[in-house]
Scaffold this motif. Structure first.
Motif, PDB file in Angstrom:
ATOM      1  N   SER A  85      -2.062  91.079 -54.205  1.00  0.00           N
ATOM      2  CA  SER A  85      -2.373  92.464 -53.834  1.00  0.00           C
ATOM      3  C   SER A  85      -1.101  93.266 -53.650  1.00  0.00           C
ATOM      4  O   SER A  85      -0.030  92.718 -53.390  1.00  0.00           O
ATOM      5  CB  SER A  85      -3.230  92.507 -52.563  1.00  0.00           C
ATOM      6  OG  SER A  85      -2.551  91.939 -51.458  1.00  0.00           O
ATOM      7  N   LEU A  87       2.042 100.733 -57.185  1.00  0.00           N
ATOM      8  CA  LEU A  87       1.628  99.830 -58.253  1.00  0.00           C
ATOM      9  C   LEU A  87       2.849  99.348 -59.037  1.00  0.00           C
ATOM     10  O   LEU A  87       3.785 100.120 -59.268  1.00  0.00           O
ATOM     11  CB  LEU A  87       0.690 100.545 -59.219  1.00  0.00           C
ATOM     12  CG  LEU A  87      -0.577 101.160 -58.619  1.00  0.00           C
ATOM     13  CD1 LEU A  87      -1.248 102.070 -59.641  1.00  0.00           C
ATOM     14  CD2 LEU A  87      -1.525 100.061 -58.161  1.00  0.00           C
ATOM     15  N   ILE A 132       1.817  93.991 -64.365  1.00  0.00           N
ATOM     16  CA  ILE A 132       0.376  93.804 -64.188  1.00  0.00           C
ATOM     17  C   ILE A 132      -0.188  92.906 -65.280  1.00  0.00           C
ATOM     18  O   ILE A 132      -0.970  91.980 -65.012  1.00  0.00           O
ATOM     19  CB  ILE A 132      -0.345  95.164 -64.150  1.00  0.00           C
ATOM     20  CG1 ILE A 132      -0.030  95.876 -62.832  1.00  0.00           C
ATOM     21  CG2 ILE A 132      -1.860  94.992 -64.314  1.00  0.00           C
ATOM     22  CD1 ILE A 132      -0.622  97.260 -62.721  1.00  0.00           C
ATOM     23  N   GLY A 156      -5.320  96.453 -55.161  1.00  0.00           N
ATOM     24  CA  GLY A 156      -4.381  97.518 -54.851  1.00  0.00           C
ATOM     25  C   GLY A 156      -4.894  98.382 -53.719  1.00  0.00           C
ATOM     26  O   GLY A 156      -6.055  98.799 -53.738  1.00  0.00           O
ATOM     27  N   ALA A 172      -4.735 103.419 -59.965  1.00  0.00           N
ATOM     28  CA  ALA A 172      -4.825 101.964 -59.844  1.00  0.00           C
ATOM     29  C   ALA A 172      -5.832 101.396 -60.832  1.00  0.00           C
ATOM     30  O   ALA A 172      -5.587 100.377 -61.493  1.00  0.00           O
ATOM     31  CB  ALA A 172      -5.202 101.586 -58.416  1.00  0.00           C
ATOM     32  N   ILE A 199      -5.814  97.304 -62.234  1.00  0.00           N
ATOM     33  CA  ILE A 199      -6.129  96.665 -60.956  1.00  0.00           C
ATOM     34  C   ILE A 199      -7.618  96.321 -60.933  1.00  0.00           C
ATOM     35  O   ILE A 199      -8.461  97.121 -61.318  1.00  0.00           O
ATOM     36  CB  ILE A 199      -5.762  97.597 -59.786  1.00  0.00           C
ATOM     37  CG1 ILE A 199      -4.247  97.829 -59.743  1.00  0.00           C
ATOM     38  CG2 ILE A 199      -6.263  97.035 -58.455  1.00  0.00           C
ATOM     39  CD1 ILE A 199      -3.419  96.599 -59.492  1.00  0.00           C
TER      40      ILE A 199
END
Length: 363
Positions: free
Chosen positions: A129, A134, A140, A152, A163, A168
């Motif tokens: 998390s 971000l 990612i 997130g 996000a 995410i």
């Protein structure tokens, strides 16, 4: 299969990461009890984070969450930092101490920490998390490639939209009631200060990702309310601070169980970023209208931590980072596994008031 089933979570609770307070022992106890335990590694380097993860893995075979700080790279401003230290000097002097001659950035953002990324790619934690922002699209993608579920923290719709677009998987809707640092991406922008209920419902209606409600949720009735708003689960931090498995010191525990718990305040003076904590000598400094511009986070935190050390040496515990949410008066002291089971039963009572547990409680 939804994400709760995928992770083997049987009670819809994520224990908030709480860097500096959470421990592998706490996270393991929470995970073993059927919720999702978390450790915050934003305050340690890759070696320290690896050590925490290894200890956690030795304590549980269940899923757990590793939380990272993704704040903007701080910009050092020697003049602003010198003015800040000068302003704090009389407070240090109260305890026979002087401020540090210069300030440093004590925490490295995940943006700037390739060693942390390499370590995560090696150990492959099941859940990762992010707080304060971000990571890049490349990071990612790399983390999703190892099978990690990504969460997130967001505090408004614009952050949620960013996000979600980044990939995410799950959004943690942090309401203004939450303890600790606000997860705002850019603290220089106005904060909408949305409450947990409003933010959760807004994101449930506007976003495709599952939503986790965070802020002010302390018991089973609060969990039930969040689920009724459409949240898939809740994130709870202050709830767990009094558990013996946390590293909260005696002063923090004592203060959390005092009348101070009814009067939490948000201040940026401790760390350079807005954070909700118990009222203490640090929050009292908000009354000083002459406070100069604060250095960037976490450069300002270097001064805050130094002041806390000096104050504690002088038997003053009012300068600690005693983070707590608005639900603080509802905190309970019991082992983490027992607390999770208690929350499970309270949730069952709230959702099914005529169940066997509910009838026993009413008697």
């Amino acid at each position: 299969m939804n994400w709760l089933d995928r992770l083997g979570i049987t009670v819809p609770i994520i224990q908030a990461p709480m860097a500096g307070v959470s421990t592998p022992a706490l996270a393991a106890a929470v995970s073993n009890a059927g919720a999702l335990g978390s450790i915050g590694v934003g305050a340690v380097d890759a070696t320290g984070a690896h050590r925490m993860i290894v200890e956690l893995q030795a304590r549980t075979e269940r899923a757990f969450n590793v939380n990272l700080f993704v704040h903007a790279t701080p910009k050092s401003d020697p003049i602003r930092e010198a003015v800040w230290l000068e302003w704090m000097a009389p407070i240090f002097a109260e305890f026979g101490a002087t401020p540090p001659p210069t300030l440093r950035s004590i925490y490295k953002s995940f943006h700037d920490d390739p060693e942390m990324l390499a370590m995560l790619l090696e150990v492959k934690p099941p859940v990762i998390s992010f707080h304060f922002g971000l990571p890049s699209a490349e990071i990612i993608a790399a983390l999703k490639n190892i099978g990690a579920l990504l969460l997130g923290t967001v505090t408004n719709f614009d952050e949620a939209r960013a996000a979600q677009a980044s990939g995410i998987d799950i959004l943690v809707a942090q309401g203004i009631e939450a303890g600790g640092h606000r997860g705002v991406f850019d603290p220089a922008l106005p904060d909408d200060a949305l409450g947990t209920s409003v933010l959760t419902r807004l994101l449930v209606k506007q976003c495709q990702c599952p939503i986790v409600a965070a802020g002010g949720i302390m018991d089973g009735a609060g969990i039930a309310a969040a689920l009724d708003l459409g949240a898939a689960a809740t994130q709870m931090g202050t709830t767990f601070i009094l558990c013996p498995e946390t590293s909260a010191d005696a002063a923090y525990r004592r203060h959390l169980q005092s009348q101070a718990a009814f009067h939490t305040r948000i201040t940026h003076l401790i760390s350079g970023r807005p954070a909700r904590c118990l009222p203490n000598r640090f929050t009292d400094l908000l009354n000083y209208v002459s406070a100069p511009a604060c250095p960037d986070y976490p450069i300002a935190y270097d001064a805050g931590k130094a002041l806390n050390v000096a104050a504690k040496a002088g038997n003053e515990d009012g300068f600690g980072a005693q983070w707590a949410g608005q639900g603080a008066p509802l905190a309970r002291s019991m082992p983490a596994a027992q607390l999770v089971e208690h929350l499970r039963k309270e949730l069952d009572q709230a959702r099914h008031p005529h169940s066997e547990y509910g009838r026993k409680t009413d008697q």
